[in-house]
Motif scaffolding. Structure first.
Motif, PDB file in Angstrom:
ATOM      1  N   PHE A 124       0.867  -1.188   0.000  1.00 35.55           N
ATOM      2  CA  PHE A 124       0.000   0.000   0.000  1.00 35.55           C
ATOM      3  C   PHE A 124       0.894   1.224   0.000  1.00 35.55           C
ATOM      4  O   PHE A 124       1.521   1.534   1.006  1.00 35.55           O
TER       5      PHE A 124
ATOM      6  N   ASN B 181      -7.813 -10.813   2.301  1.00 38.01           N
ATOM      7  CA  ASN B 181      -8.267  -9.942   1.219  1.00 38.01           C
ATOM      8  C   ASN B 181      -7.602 -10.291  -0.103  1.00 38.01           C
ATOM      9  O   ASN B 181      -8.218 -10.170  -1.168  1.00 38.01           O
TER      10      ASN B 181
ATOM     11  N   PHE C 183      -9.860  -9.009  -3.034  1.00 39.24           N
ATOM     12  CA  PHE C 183     -10.078  -7.591  -2.749  1.00 39.24           C
ATOM     13  C   PHE C 183      -8.802  -6.774  -2.894  1.00 39.24           C
ATOM     14  O   PHE C 183      -8.861  -5.573  -3.102  1.00 39.24           O
ATOM     15  N   HIS C 184      -7.650  -7.453  -2.725  1.00 36.65           N
ATOM     16  CA  HIS C 184      -6.387  -6.787  -3.023  1.00 36.65           C
ATOM     17  C   HIS C 184      -5.714  -7.557  -4.130  1.00 36.65           C
ATOM     18  O   HIS C 184      -5.815  -8.780  -4.198  1.00 36.65           O
TER      19      HIS C 184
ATOM     20  N   PRO D 293     -13.469 -10.602  -6.843  1.00 35.74           N
ATOM     21  CA  PRO D 293     -13.989 -11.315  -5.662  1.00 35.74           C
ATOM     22  C   PRO D 293     -15.174 -12.213  -6.004  1.00 35.74           C
ATOM     23  O   PRO D 293     -15.274 -13.321  -5.487  1.00 35.74           O
ATOM     24  N   SER D 294     -16.063 -11.733  -6.898  1.00 34.85           N
ATOM     25  CA  SER D 294     -17.247 -12.552  -7.157  1.00 34.85           C
ATOM     26  C   SER D 294     -16.880 -13.826  -7.911  1.00 34.85           C
ATOM     27  O   SER D 294     -17.461 -14.881  -7.678  1.00 34.85           O
TER      28      SER D 294
ATOM     29  N   ALA E 221     -15.449 -16.169  -5.364  1.00 34.58           N
ATOM     30  CA  ALA E 221     -16.526 -16.727  -4.541  1.00 34.58           C
ATOM     31  C   ALA E 221     -17.219 -17.862  -5.276  1.00 34.58           C
ATOM     32  O   ALA E 221     -17.546 -18.892  -4.701  1.00 34.58           O
TER      33      ALA E 221
ATOM     34  N   ARG F  34     -16.087 -16.186   2.871  1.00 38.53           N
ATOM     35  CA  ARG F  34     -15.408 -15.584   4.013  1.00 38.53           C
ATOM     36  C   ARG F  34     -16.371 -14.854   4.940  1.00 38.53           C
ATOM     37  O   ARG F  34     -17.517 -14.575   4.594  1.00 38.53           O
TER      38      ARG F  34
ATOM     39  N   PHE G  76     -16.168 -11.371   7.847  1.00 35.54           N
ATOM     40  CA  PHE G  76     -15.366 -10.169   8.000  1.00 35.54           C
ATOM     41  C   PHE G  76     -15.092  -9.890   9.475  1.00 35.54           C
ATOM     42  O   PHE G  76     -15.906 -10.170  10.348  1.00 35.54           O
TER      43      PHE G  76
END
Lengths: 310, 382, 299, 256
Positions: free
Chosen positions: D13, D47, D52-53, D72-73, D76, D82, D84
């Motif tokens: 990041f 993530n 997500f990352h 992500p989808s 999945a 997952r 959170f």
């Protein structure tokens, strides 16, 4: 409940029949009231369709006037120059608006709420600038002489269809997926919802019906001018869904009707207070602020799905 | 919520009941005008002119022994509001005639309704030729675009001492009025052997015209035509002069407001001319009493929108008097036969298309920004 | 041709500095609250009117009028924040609610302006006598006037002052902390309400300064004068990277120059579209703006 | 057989390495614990697995499919689900609706059926609902299916997240601090449930947890993370004795 499901088509046909019958007696209605009824219907279509984008999907579009303009101009263009049949022209106007919704939606829906709002506002303005420069539809001189096709039957047929399809969408896998985006986009993605795809669908659905509403509007007024489709118009529709309770289809429908009648009633306020100053816009904006502060779930929406509370 | 709604309904019913009882022996006239929204300033001017005329007429005993009852509604410059108000006037207030709306794009939305219901509609200020083409119940009190555009093109070619050969036009792309004037100016100027070297446009609400003016300056025109209302024309004149454009600047009746000198700066109005309906400093008794009374009532010098609103009321009153009865069809017929009616904005005769034929005055400015009479141009005799 | 391009760029910088002036306030408020304060353009309008009344009615000089306008707007900004935005913030209302309220406040100010001050535009008193500097640059055929120079230098000065406040003062540090992470700032003892109120005051004062300057520059004010510049200033702020003070400045200049060049060399009738086209492109290519660094949403 | 494999995964990041050169192999039906002090990069690992990352380096494979940088989808749908750390339910929807959203993952029905409410539509809706109810039953929330999610007590919200995650029929489930905020009794129930998921539903589970009781009791293998790097790995008992683990934890508490 199970029994009702069996008759679902029958109910729809019954609805159409009632609309047809009312249409037959419509010449006997006072033309002033009748006109308000027509505008109320068009506003229902606008509000319910924006509600799918803003209320159900949780995206913030301020470009509804732009989609409406596209539908209004394109359908009028078809009926005026090519004498296209009215329902066909309405659908064509809706489809073009939907296509533009798709074109704008794919790139901009990646943006977060308020950025999306300003991007759609920009899109609406660009559409308006283009219309001002399109001489074939009159440009700034306006587009007169549009045939008068809009009547009670067409308006309320569209109202019926848009209401039924919104309800059917809401209580369905797709509808739940759309709601889940509003509720928590990240969780929604994690549960396998293709959020981009559903956001775009909501956007196209909203744009399509806004376009159809524009077509109805144009063929009622028989005259179009780009200045009718400013950012103000988008905000008017926004006020309808905010007051009705974001996400509540019935609330939004009632508030669309209410806000069509309200300005007409407010005309009497001026008489009552004997002022020359027109207080309508002040009342309107106060209504907007106070609703947000005191009843964020909307003045009229009393149902379960309300504003998201973070 | 339902209760509130019902209450509002009841209140509105009571009010409409009250007004209809009260209105038994009056002549009901409705005015559609934008009192809020983007062009509220024009709408309010028209309203002031109309109210003053109505009060004057009523003070003198009204028309045919009846007082004029004026209904004013704000259309916010919106098309659908204009349509709604037209319907309301016709169905709820039962007016015999409608005045307004102010701009052509609103008038074109209200006119079909008036035409279908056979109610005379007289717009004081809608200049688009298509307005009166809607039908035989639609009238106007102002010039049509082509007359003013043509007049100023002629004036540019011949009226300023030497012949001016090249012209630039800066018009408002979002205004019907501005486009119309620009179009006819251009056509006439070219047909008279002149050349248009630059044609630039801007949008309503713009405040900065430096780009367009710099471009125009680069083309070195002999004259600049700015068909726009005073609120923007003032800024344009000022910015043009500051950029060193010192050629004559011409405009239409939209220039006619005391605000022009304030916004443009008095010194910048040198060498500016416009075509107007009347000259505020004129010795004609109509103009003098109008200007004096307006000043007394509103503490301001009237602009041309107020004058046109004022005249529209007198046009209608004259027609009702000649019709001899308060009847929509009779009033329409009488209105169509308006002839040689002396009003503030000139002597009006309506042609077969229900457009007024009246003379235009060309007005210039002295070094203090005061209007100076230049010449009078009569309408072409066909 | 070269002359014209130069002249047009100067026109663009003058226009751009107006956008920059308004954008500075926008960017501050957004940086801290993440709220598009739609009413910002209307605060600018109120500032212009306050300056107008100070000069025309009270016959005050230029400096007192400036201060008067800034004080009025600071109070206005703070009360808008207090009564319209803070209740929503405390309730953790969704952004859509805050944005809708902002739109409502904007309309309210515009329509109250129409009612109290009439929609008729007013000529702003010419308190700074106009000087046109043609001679110096005549060789290039360029014309500059003193008002353009004033507006450009004032906007740069205000930007520097703002930079100083944000980076060098204690309250500036608190502002940065709130902007970075409101919760942590709160835990570290920063008075959030006070900081946000202060930010609104500063942002509104900047808007007021812009309003008075633009009044002098264009010589015309009206109740709807803030609508378009407000939206365009937001575009400028986004362009430069929202929340970044020099970014708002640069964004304003770029937008001004782009607008001028489009109307000069492409088509003046598409001038208004260009700001929004730039906006959409920037949002697609680099939503964080020219100076912004990419931020990610917390998962 | 390895179900999930991370090779040299690095996430940054703005120049800061949140996870660096991370290798992990998880076998089918394994129950792995991921521990480490706050800010060690545990959630970042989740993530990056769930899309997500996007890692700047490295490769992630799941069931031999390369899922690096996938959405992500998509991930999945392949079978990773997952929960959170800071509960992310759909707060204004009912408990049942929350689970139905994930239960519908493997059902495909076109908009035409939806808009015309065909018999097929009702059939599919019914199957989705039944599946959702089964998941709710597993976590013991069937009784409150019509409650609005945000009105549930905290512990039930955690359970609802798990029910929602298993309704997607995953092969691998990532639980991010499932015991956070639970009282000891609830934690015991939770441990039972996690074991049940693994033993009866044949799920593979990776668990982030601060509650050492949970980790030590149910995990078969524990991976310790600090500053984005693996500092230790082994069975719970092996981990307990490693000095670097202790140091990492003590160091972090000292800083606060």
């Amino acid at each position: 409940m199970e029994n009702l499901k069996k008759f679902r088509y029958l109910f729809f046909i019954l609805g159409v029949l009632i609309i047809y019958l009312v249409d037959l007696i419509s010449p006997r209605i006072n033309p002033y009231y009748f006109q308000i009824i027509i505008f109320a219907g068009i506003n229902i279509v606008l509000a319910v369709s924006l509600n799918v984008i803003n209320g159900l999907c949780g995206q913030f579009s301020l470009g509804h006037a732009g989609f409406m303009a596209v539908g209004a101009y394109f359908s009028s263009f078809l009926t005026f120059y090519y004498h296209t049949s009215f329902p066909l022209a309405l659908i064509a106007g809706g489809i073009l608006a939907g296509l533009i919704g798709l074109g704008v939606g794919i790139p901009t829906l990646r943006l977060r709420g308020d950025y999306l709002a300003i991007a759609t506002l920009g899109m609406g303005e660009i559409i308006r600038v283009i219309l001002f420069n399109l001489d074939i539809v009159g440009g700034a001189r306006g587009f007169p002489g549009i045939p008068k096709y809009t009547n009670f039957f067409w308006v309320y047929l569209v109202v019926l269809i848009v209401l039924v399809s919104s309800y059917n969408l809401l209580k369905s896998p797709q509808g739940r997926a759309i709601l889940s985006i509003r509720e928590d986009e990240i969780a929604s993605e994690a549960m396998g919802v293709n959020t981009t795809q559903f956001k775009i669908f909501a956007f196209i659905f909203g744009a399509f019906w806004a376009g159809v509403a524009g077509g109805l509007w144009a063929h009622y007024l028989q005259f179009l001018h780009p200045s009718s489709f400013t950012f103000m118009k988008s905000v008017e529709v926004l006020v309808m869904i905010v007051l009705g309770g974001l996400g509540s289809i019935s609330g939004v429908t009632i508030s669309a009707v209410f806000l069509t009648i309200l300005p007409e009633l407010l005309r009497y306020v001026k008489v009552l207070f004997n002022t020359t100053v027109d207080p309508r816009m002040v009342i309107y904006s106060l209504l907007l602020i106070l609703t947000m502060l005191l009843r964020p779930q909307g003045l009229l929406g009393g149902y379960r799905r309300k504003v998201r509370e973070q | 919520m339902k209760r509130v709604f019902l209450m509002l309904l009841v209140v509105s019913l009571i009010i409409s009941g009250v007004t209809s009882v009260y209105g038994a022996e009056t002549i009901k006239v409705g005015l559609i005008t934008p009192l809020t929204g983007p062009i509220a300033t024009f709408g309010q001017s028209v309203e002031k002119g109309v109210r003053m005329a109505v009060d004057e007429i009523n003070a003198k005993g009204g028309v045919l022994g009846m007082k004029i009852e004026l209904f004013v509604e704000d259309n916010q410059a919106k098309a659908e509001e204009s349509a709604n108000i037209a319907r309301k006037f016709i169905e709820q207030n039962k007016v015999v005639a409608i005045l307004g709306p102010v701009i052509s794009s609103n008038t074109l939305a209200a006119a079909p309704i008036a035409q279908q219901s056979k109610v005379p509609l007289l717009s004081p200020t809608a200049t688009n030729p298509r307005v009166t083409q809607v039908g035989n119940y639609i009238f106007r009190a102002c010039f049509v675009d082509d007359f003013q555009g043509t007049v100023m093109a002629r004036f540019a070619r011949t009226g300023l001492g030497k012949r001016l050969n090249t012209a630039a036009i800066l018009y408002e792309k979002t205004s019907d009025y501005s486009i119309g004037l620009a179009k006819y100016f251009k056509e006439t100027f070219i047909s008279l052997g002149g050349k248009i070297v630059a044609e630039e446009s801007f949008s309503s609400g713009d405040q900065d015209f430096s780009a367009q003016l710099t471009k125009i300056k680069g083309k070195n025109p002999d004259v600049l035509y700015v068909p726009s209302y005073y609120d923007t024309a003032g800024l344009i004149i000022k910015q043009a002069r500051e950029l060193g454009i010192n050629v004559p600047i011409l405009g239409g009746d939209g220039f006619d407001s005391p605000q022009l000198a304030e916004l443009a700066g008095k010194e910048n109005l040198k060498n500016c001319y416009f075509s107007g309906h009347f000259f505020a400093g004129s010795k004609s008794p109509e103009v003098r009493t109008f200007v004096a009374n307006y000043k007394k009532r509103y503490n301001a010098v009237p602009d041309m929108l107020a004058a046109l609103g004022y005249d529209a009321v007198y046009m209608l009153a004259d027609a009702i008097k000649r019709a001899g009865k308060v009847d929509r069809d009779a009033i329409r017929d009488a209105l169509a036969n308006t002839k040689n009616l002396k009003l503030v904005t000139g002597t009006i005769t309506l042609d077969e298309n229900r457009n007024p034929k009246k003379s235009a005055v060309i007005v210039g400015f002295d070094s203090n920004g005061n209007q100076v009479y230049k010449t009078t141009v009569n309408p072409p005799k066909k | 041709m070269i002359t014209e391009i130069f002249q047009q760029i100067i026109n663009g910088i003058a226009l751009g500095s107006i956008y920059a002036l308004i954008a500075l306030g926008y960017t501050m408020v957004y940086g801290i609250l993440r709220l598009i304060n739609f009413a910002h353009g209307d605060i600018y309008m109120v500032g212009a009117y306050a300056g107008y009344f100070a000069i025309a009615s009270f016959k005050w000089g230029i400096l007192p009028s400036f201060i008067f306008a800034m004080l009025i707007c600071a109070m206005l900004g703070m009360s808008i924040e207090r009564f319209a935005y803070r209740p929503l913030r405390l309730r953790n209302a969704p952004r859509i609610a805050a944005l809708t309220t902002a739109i409502g406040v904007s309309f309210l100010l515009e329509n109250l302006g129409i009612i109290f001050w009439t929609p008729t535009p007013r000529a702003f008193p010419q308190i700074i006598p106009l000087k046109i500097y043609q001679g110096i640059y005549e060789r290039f055929g360029i014309i500059v006037n003193n008002r353009q120079l004033v507006i450009i230098s004032v906007s740069i000065a205000l930007m520097l002052l703002l930079q100083f406040i944000v980076n060098k003062t204690k309250i500036g540090m608190a502002m940065r902390a709130v902007s970075f992470d409101r919760e942590t700032a709160w835990m570290m003892g920063v008075n959030i309400d006070y900081v946000i109120s202060f930010t609104f005051a500063i942002g509104s004062m900047l808007a007021a300064a812009g309003g008075v300057l633009v009044g002098i520059y264009f010589n015309r004010i009206d109740p709807l004068m803030g609508v378009m510049p407000g939206v365009k200033a937001f575009v400028a702020a986004v362009l430069g990277g929202i929340g970044i003070i020099p970014g708002a400045m640069v964004g304003g200049f770029i937008l001004g120059i782009a607008e001028i060049l489009v109307s000069a060399f492409i088509a003046s009738s598409y001038r208004d579209a260009i700001a929004f086209a730039i906006l959409i492109i920037i949002l697609l290519v680099k939503p964080s703006g020219i100076f912004g660094t990419a931020t990610r949403e917390k998962v | 057989m390895s179900l999930l494999k991370l090779e040299g995964v690095t996430v940054a990041f703005g120049g800061l390495l949140a996870v660096s050169n991370f290798d992990l192999e998880v076998n089918d039906k394994e129950l792995v614990g991921l521990i480490g002090p706050n800010g060690a990069g545990k959630t970042t690992v989740f993530n990056v697995i769930t899309g997500f990352h996007i890692p700047i380096r490295g490769k992630i494979t799941f069931t031999n499919i390369n899922i690096t940088g996938k959405s992500p989808s998509y991930i999945a749908k392949l079978g990773i689900s997952r929960t959170f750390q800071n509960i992310r339910l759909f707060p204004n929807l009912t408990v049942l609706e929350n689970v139905m959203i994930s239960a519908q993952l493997h059902f495909n029905i076109s908009y035409l059926h939806t808009f015309f409410r065909t018999p097929l539509f009702y059939k599919v809706e019914k199957s989705i609902e039944e599946k959702a109810l089964r998941s709710l039953e597993l976590v013991g929330l069937k009784g409150v299916k019509d409650e609005t999610a945000k009105n549930l007590p905290y512990g039930d919200q955690r359970k609802l997240e798990i029910a929602r995650a298993i309704a997607t029929e995953p092969r691998l489930i990532l639980l991010d601090e499932p015991a956070a905020g639970m009282n000891p009794r609830e934690t015991d129930e939770l441990m039972k449930m996690i074991k049940f998921l693994r033993d009866e539903l044949d799920l593979t589970i990776i668990l982030i947890e601060h509650d050492m009781r949970v980790v030590m009791n149910i995990c078969e293998r524990v991976v310790v993370l600090n500053y984005g790097e693996i500092i230790a790995e082994g069975t719970p008992n092996e981990i307990k004795t490693k000095p670097e683990v202790l140091e990492a934890y003590l160091g972090s508490t000292a800083v606060g």
